[in-house]
Design an enzyme around this catalytic site. Structure first.
Site, mmCIF file in Angstrom:
data_model
loop_
_atom_site.group_PDB
_atom_site.id
_atom_site.type_symbol
_atom_site.label_atom_id
_atom_site.label_comp_id
_atom_site.label_asym_id
_atom_site.label_seq_id
_atom_site.Cartn_x
_atom_site.Cartn_y
_atom_site.Cartn_z
ATOM 1 N N HIS A 125 3.576 -2.646 3.380
ATOM 2 C CA HIS A 125 3.682 -0.999 2.827
ATOM 3 C C HIS A 125 5.195 -0.938 2.249
ATOM 4 C CE1 HIS A 125 0.364 -0.747 5.678
ATOM 5 N NE2 HIS A 125 -0.045 0.447 4.929
ATOM 6 N N ASP A 170 0.859 -1.214 -0.047
ATOM 7 C CA ASP A 170 -0.005 -0.062 0.077
ATOM 8 C C ASP A 170 0.703 1.189 -0.084
ATOM 9 O OD1 ASP A 170 -2.062 -1.793 0.286
ATOM 10 O OD2 ASP A 170 -3.094 -0.715 1.975
ATOM 11 N N ASP A 171 0.236 2.563 -0.566
ATOM 12 C CA ASP A 171 0.821 3.747 -0.304
ATOM 13 C C ASP A 171 1.629 4.265 -1.332
ATOM 14 O OD1 ASP A 171 -1.211 3.850 1.828
ATOM 15 O OD2 ASP A 171 0.219 3.839 3.387
ATOM 16 N N HIS A 210 -5.769 3.062 -4.377
ATOM 17 C CA HIS A 210 -5.893 3.436 -3.185
ATOM 18 C C HIS A 210 -6.431 4.700 -3.066
ATOM 19 C CE1 HIS A 210 -5.107 2.090 0.966
ATOM 20 N NE2 HIS A 210 -4.293 2.600 1.395
ATOM 21 N N HIS A 252 -5.707 9.807 0.983
ATOM 22 C CA HIS A 252 -5.643 9.023 2.132
ATOM 23 C C HIS A 252 -5.930 9.614 3.431
ATOM 24 C CE1 HIS A 252 -4.028 5.405 4.508
ATOM 25 N NE2 HIS A 252 -3.779 4.948 3.350
#
Length: 286
Positions: A246, A94-95, A144, A148
Protein backbone atom coordinates in the site's frame (compact mmCIF):
# COMPACT_ATOMS: atom_id res chain seq x y z
CA UNK A 1 0.38 -9.95 -68.65
CA UNK A 2 3.66 -11.93 -68.58
CA UNK A 3 2.54 -14.41 -71.27
CA UNK A 4 1.05 -11.72 -73.52
CA UNK A 5 4.37 -9.85 -73.65
CA UNK A 6 6.19 -13.05 -74.54
CA UNK A 7 3.64 -13.88 -77.24
CA UNK A 8 3.90 -10.44 -78.88
CA UNK A 9 7.67 -10.66 -78.88
CA UNK A 10 7.66 -14.04 -80.62
CA UNK A 11 5.21 -12.85 -83.26
CA UNK A 12 7.31 -9.77 -84.01
CA UNK A 13 10.44 -11.89 -84.35
CA UNK A 14 8.71 -14.26 -86.77
CA UNK A 15 7.40 -11.40 -88.85
CA UNK A 16 10.47 -9.27 -89.05
CA UNK A 17 13.65 -10.95 -87.94
CA UNK A 18 13.96 -13.44 -90.83
CA UNK A 19 13.01 -11.13 -93.69
CA UNK A 20 15.72 -10.92 -96.40
CA UNK A 21 17.95 -7.89 -96.18
CA UNK A 22 17.77 -5.79 -99.38
CA UNK A 23 20.78 -4.30 -101.16
CA UNK A 24 21.45 -1.03 -99.43
CA UNK A 25 23.05 0.92 -102.23
CA UNK A 26 24.37 0.91 -105.78
CA UNK A 27 27.74 2.19 -107.00
CA UNK A 28 28.22 3.49 -110.54
CA UNK A 29 31.45 3.41 -112.52
CA UNK A 30 32.38 6.92 -111.45
CA UNK A 31 32.57 5.79 -107.81
CA UNK A 32 29.68 7.98 -106.73
CA UNK A 33 26.96 6.29 -104.63
CA UNK A 34 23.47 6.68 -106.04
CA UNK A 35 20.19 5.51 -104.45
CA UNK A 36 16.92 5.34 -106.28
CA UNK A 37 13.46 5.63 -104.78
CA UNK A 38 12.96 1.86 -104.75
CA UNK A 39 16.29 1.32 -103.00
CA UNK A 40 15.50 4.04 -100.44
CA UNK A 41 12.16 2.39 -99.69
CA UNK A 42 13.87 -0.99 -99.28
CA UNK A 43 16.43 0.51 -96.89
CA UNK A 44 13.63 2.21 -94.88
CA UNK A 45 11.72 -1.07 -94.62
CA UNK A 46 14.88 -2.90 -93.58
CA UNK A 47 15.52 -0.39 -90.79
CA UNK A 48 11.92 -0.72 -89.63
CA UNK A 49 12.25 -4.50 -89.52
CA UNK A 50 15.50 -4.21 -87.58
CA UNK A 51 13.93 -1.82 -85.05
CA UNK A 52 10.87 -4.00 -84.60
CA UNK A 53 12.98 -7.12 -84.23
CA UNK A 54 15.06 -5.47 -81.56
CA UNK A 55 11.90 -4.36 -79.73
CA UNK A 56 10.59 -7.91 -79.92
CA UNK A 57 13.80 -9.35 -78.48
CA UNK A 58 13.68 -6.80 -75.66
CA UNK A 59 10.06 -7.73 -74.91
CA UNK A 60 11.00 -11.42 -74.80
CA UNK A 61 13.90 -10.76 -72.46
CA UNK A 62 11.69 -8.71 -70.12
CA UNK A 63 9.03 -11.42 -70.14
CA UNK A 64 11.63 -14.10 -69.36
CA UNK A 65 12.92 -12.03 -66.45
CA UNK A 66 9.38 -11.77 -65.09
CA UNK A 67 8.75 -15.48 -65.54
CA UNK A 68 12.14 -16.43 -64.14
CA UNK A 69 13.12 -13.72 -61.65
CA UNK A 70 16.63 -13.84 -60.26
CA UNK A 71 16.92 -15.62 -56.92
CA UNK A 72 16.29 -13.38 -53.93
CA UNK A 73 18.50 -13.49 -50.86
CA UNK A 74 16.93 -15.52 -48.08
CA UNK A 75 15.37 -13.37 -45.36
CA UNK A 76 17.22 -13.14 -42.11
CA UNK A 77 15.63 -15.26 -39.39
CA UNK A 78 13.64 -13.29 -36.86
CA UNK A 79 15.31 -13.03 -33.48
CA UNK A 80 13.95 -15.51 -31.00
CA UNK A 81 11.99 -13.97 -28.11
CA UNK A 82 13.79 -13.97 -24.82
CA UNK A 83 12.69 -16.87 -22.61
CA UNK A 84 10.45 -16.00 -19.69
CA UNK A 85 12.41 -15.66 -16.45
CA UNK A 86 12.00 -18.54 -14.05
CA UNK A 87 11.08 -16.26 -11.13
CA UNK A 88 8.89 -13.20 -11.58
CA UNK A 89 7.66 -10.78 -8.93
CA UNK A 90 4.93 -8.20 -9.42
CA UNK A 91 4.89 -5.31 -6.94
CA UNK A 92 1.33 -4.02 -6.61
CA UNK A 93 0.31 -0.94 -4.62
CA UNK A 94 -3.29 -0.31 -3.48
CA UNK A 95 -5.41 2.68 -2.44
CA UNK A 96 -3.38 5.47 -4.03
CA UNK A 97 -2.33 7.81 -5.24
CA UNK A 98 -1.59 9.78 -2.09
CA UNK A 99 1.17 11.84 -0.48
CA UNK A 100 3.50 8.81 -0.29
CA UNK A 101 3.13 7.64 -3.89
CA UNK A 102 5.71 10.06 -5.28
CA UNK A 103 8.34 8.65 -2.91
CA UNK A 104 7.49 5.13 -4.06
CA UNK A 105 7.87 6.26 -7.66
CA UNK A 106 11.24 7.84 -6.86
CA UNK A 107 12.57 4.58 -5.40
CA UNK A 108 11.24 2.48 -8.28
CA UNK A 109 12.81 4.84 -10.80
CA UNK A 110 16.13 4.74 -8.95
CA UNK A 111 16.16 0.94 -9.18
CA UNK A 112 14.72 0.85 -12.72
CA UNK A 113 11.73 -1.22 -11.60
CA UNK A 114 8.19 -1.10 -12.97
CA UNK A 115 5.18 -1.88 -10.80
CA UNK A 116 1.38 -1.84 -10.82
CA UNK A 117 -0.83 0.66 -8.98
CA UNK A 118 -4.48 -0.16 -8.22
CA UNK A 119 -5.98 3.31 -7.90
CA UNK A 120 -9.10 4.77 -6.32
CA UNK A 121 -11.11 7.22 -8.43
CA UNK A 122 -11.32 10.06 -5.85
CA UNK A 123 -7.58 9.75 -5.14
CA UNK A 124 -6.80 10.08 -8.85
CA UNK A 125 -8.76 13.33 -8.87
CA UNK A 126 -7.02 14.57 -5.73
CA UNK A 127 -3.50 13.68 -6.91
CA UNK A 128 -3.78 14.20 -10.65
CA UNK A 129 -0.09 14.93 -11.25
CA UNK A 130 0.96 11.81 -9.38
CA UNK A 131 -1.51 9.71 -11.39
CA UNK A 132 -0.05 11.15 -14.59
CA UNK A 133 3.45 10.35 -13.39
CA UNK A 134 2.52 6.72 -12.72
CA UNK A 135 1.67 6.35 -16.39
CA UNK A 136 4.56 8.53 -17.62
CA UNK A 137 7.10 6.46 -15.64
CA UNK A 138 5.94 3.28 -17.37
CA UNK A 139 3.97 1.65 -14.56
CA UNK A 140 0.65 -0.10 -15.05
CA UNK A 141 -2.42 1.67 -13.66
CA UNK A 142 -5.16 -0.59 -12.35
CA UNK A 143 -8.65 0.03 -10.95
CA UNK A 144 -9.65 -0.27 -7.29
CA UNK A 145 -13.10 1.33 -7.50
CA UNK A 146 -14.44 4.52 -5.95
CA UNK A 147 -15.50 4.15 -2.32
CA UNK A 148 -13.63 1.13 -0.92
CA UNK A 149 -16.76 0.51 1.18
CA UNK A 150 -17.79 -3.14 0.93
CA UNK A 151 -21.53 -2.53 1.43
CA UNK A 152 -21.55 -0.04 -1.44
CA UNK A 153 -19.17 -1.83 -3.79
CA UNK A 154 -20.79 -5.26 -3.51
CA UNK A 155 -24.45 -4.24 -3.10
CA UNK A 156 -25.13 -5.71 -6.56
CA UNK A 157 -23.33 -6.55 -9.76
CA UNK A 158 -24.52 -3.20 -11.10
CA UNK A 159 -23.01 -1.26 -8.20
CA UNK A 160 -19.74 -3.15 -8.65
CA UNK A 161 -19.57 -2.32 -12.34
CA UNK A 162 -20.44 1.32 -11.65
CA UNK A 163 -17.53 1.56 -9.22
CA UNK A 164 -15.10 0.08 -11.74
CA UNK A 165 -16.38 2.06 -14.73
CA UNK A 166 -16.44 5.36 -12.82
CA UNK A 167 -12.87 4.79 -11.70
CA UNK A 168 -11.81 4.00 -15.27
CA UNK A 169 -13.53 7.13 -16.58
CA UNK A 170 -11.61 9.30 -14.12
CA UNK A 171 -8.35 7.51 -14.94
CA UNK A 172 -8.85 8.16 -18.64
CA UNK A 173 -9.78 11.81 -18.13
CA UNK A 174 -6.71 12.50 -16.01
CA UNK A 175 -4.06 10.31 -17.68
CA UNK A 176 -5.43 9.62 -21.15
CA UNK A 177 -5.39 5.83 -20.66
CA UNK A 178 -7.91 3.21 -19.59
CA UNK A 179 -7.20 -0.02 -17.76
CA UNK A 180 -8.47 -3.61 -17.88
CA UNK A 181 -6.86 -4.49 -14.54
CA UNK A 182 -9.16 -4.67 -11.51
CA UNK A 183 -8.47 -5.46 -7.89
CA UNK A 184 -11.52 -5.95 -5.70
CA UNK A 185 -11.46 -3.97 -2.45
CA UNK A 186 -10.56 -6.35 0.44
CA UNK A 187 -9.74 -9.04 -2.13
CA UNK A 188 -12.09 -11.03 -4.31
CA UNK A 189 -12.99 -13.77 -1.80
CA UNK A 190 -15.74 -14.01 -0.64
CA UNK A 191 -16.88 -10.75 -2.28
CA UNK A 192 -16.75 -11.86 -5.92
CA UNK A 193 -18.83 -15.02 -6.47
CA UNK A 194 -19.58 -16.32 -9.95
CA UNK A 195 -22.13 -13.72 -11.04
CA UNK A 196 -19.91 -10.83 -9.93
CA UNK A 197 -16.90 -12.26 -11.76
CA UNK A 198 -19.05 -12.90 -14.81
CA UNK A 199 -20.10 -9.26 -14.74
CA UNK A 200 -16.57 -7.85 -14.59
CA UNK A 201 -15.15 -10.35 -17.08
CA UNK A 202 -18.04 -9.63 -19.44
CA UNK A 203 -17.12 -5.94 -19.28
CA UNK A 204 -13.54 -6.76 -20.24
CA UNK A 205 -11.86 -6.54 -16.83
CA UNK A 206 -9.30 -8.99 -15.44
CA UNK A 207 -9.39 -9.80 -11.73
CA UNK A 208 -6.19 -9.60 -9.68
CA UNK A 209 -5.56 -10.64 -6.07
CA UNK A 210 -2.16 -11.55 -4.56
CA UNK A 211 -0.23 -14.47 -3.14
CA UNK A 212 2.15 -12.46 -0.95
CA UNK A 213 0.67 -10.11 1.67
CA UNK A 214 3.15 -7.63 3.14
CA UNK A 215 0.73 -6.94 6.02
CA UNK A 216 1.55 -3.25 5.69
CA UNK A 217 -2.14 -2.40 6.17
CA UNK A 218 -2.68 -4.42 9.36
CA UNK A 219 -2.13 -1.27 11.45
CA UNK A 220 -1.76 2.46 10.94
CA UNK A 221 2.02 2.09 10.91
CA UNK A 222 3.46 -1.39 10.59
CA UNK A 223 7.23 -1.22 11.25
CA UNK A 224 9.25 -1.33 8.03
CA UNK A 225 11.32 -4.32 9.20
CA UNK A 226 8.15 -6.37 9.70
CA UNK A 227 6.99 -5.56 6.17
CA UNK A 228 10.39 -6.60 4.79
CA UNK A 229 10.33 -9.84 6.80
CA UNK A 230 6.82 -10.79 5.64
CA UNK A 231 7.66 -10.33 1.97
CA UNK A 232 10.98 -12.16 2.27
CA UNK A 233 9.33 -15.09 4.03
CA UNK A 234 6.27 -15.42 1.79
CA UNK A 235 8.10 -15.35 -1.54
CA UNK A 236 10.11 -18.42 -0.54
CA UNK A 237 9.48 -21.29 -2.94
CA UNK A 238 7.40 -19.19 -5.36
CA UNK A 239 8.22 -18.73 -9.03
CA UNK A 240 5.46 -16.15 -9.48
CA UNK A 241 4.93 -13.68 -6.65
CA UNK A 242 2.18 -11.05 -6.71
CA UNK A 243 2.98 -8.84 -3.73
CA UNK A 244 0.33 -6.73 -2.00
CA UNK A 245 1.58 -3.35 -0.78
CA UNK A 246 0.00 0.00 0.00
CA UNK A 247 1.04 3.61 -0.48
CA UNK A 248 2.08 4.14 3.15
CA UNK A 249 4.93 5.77 5.05
CA UNK A 250 6.56 2.62 6.40
CA UNK A 251 6.07 0.85 3.07
CA UNK A 252 8.20 3.60 1.51
CA UNK A 253 10.84 2.89 4.17
CA UNK A 254 10.69 -0.86 3.54
CA UNK A 255 10.77 -0.69 -0.25
CA UNK A 256 14.56 -0.45 -0.84
CA UNK A 257 15.21 -3.59 1.21
CA UNK A 258 12.27 -5.43 -0.41
CA UNK A 259 13.73 -4.71 -3.85
CA UNK A 260 17.20 -5.81 -2.78
CA UNK A 261 15.89 -9.06 -1.26
CA UNK A 262 13.82 -9.95 -4.33
CA UNK A 263 16.74 -9.39 -6.68
CA UNK A 264 19.04 -11.38 -4.41
CA UNK A 265 16.60 -14.30 -4.60
CA UNK A 266 16.67 -14.21 -8.41
CA UNK A 267 13.34 -12.54 -9.07
CA UNK A 268 12.79 -10.43 -12.15
CA UNK A 269 10.46 -7.56 -11.27
CA UNK A 270 7.78 -6.75 -13.81
CA UNK A 271 4.58 -4.79 -14.10
CA UNK A 272 1.23 -6.46 -14.76
CA UNK A 273 0.17 -6.12 -18.40
CA UNK A 274 -3.38 -6.25 -19.72
CA UNK A 275 -2.65 -9.66 -21.24
CA UNK A 276 -0.78 -11.10 -18.23
CA UNK A 277 -2.52 -14.22 -16.95
CA UNK A 278 -4.31 -13.00 -13.82
CA UNK A 279 -3.80 -14.44 -10.37
CA UNK A 280 -6.80 -14.41 -8.07
CA UNK A 281 -8.31 -16.43 -5.23
CA UNK A 282 -10.81 -18.10 -7.57
CA UNK A 283 -8.28 -19.28 -10.16
CA UNK A 284 -10.37 -17.41 -12.71
CA UNK A 285 -8.04 -16.73 -15.63
CA UNK A 286 -10.45 -14.65 -17.69
Amino acid sequence: MKWSALYVGLVLVLLFSFAPTPIANAIDTSGVTTIGEDEALKIYKAEVRKTLAQAALTAIQEAEEQLNPPPQPEPKPEPKPEPEPKKVAYLTFDDGPNSYTAQILDELKKENVQATFFLLGPQIERYEETAKRIVADGHSPGLHGMTHVAKKVYASTRSLLDEVEDCNTILERVTGVRSKLFRAPYGSKPWMPDDYRDATAGAGYRLWDWNVDSYDSRAAEVPAEQIVAQVKQQVQGKERAVILLHDKKTTVEALPQILADLKAQGFVLKRVESDTKPLNFWNDER
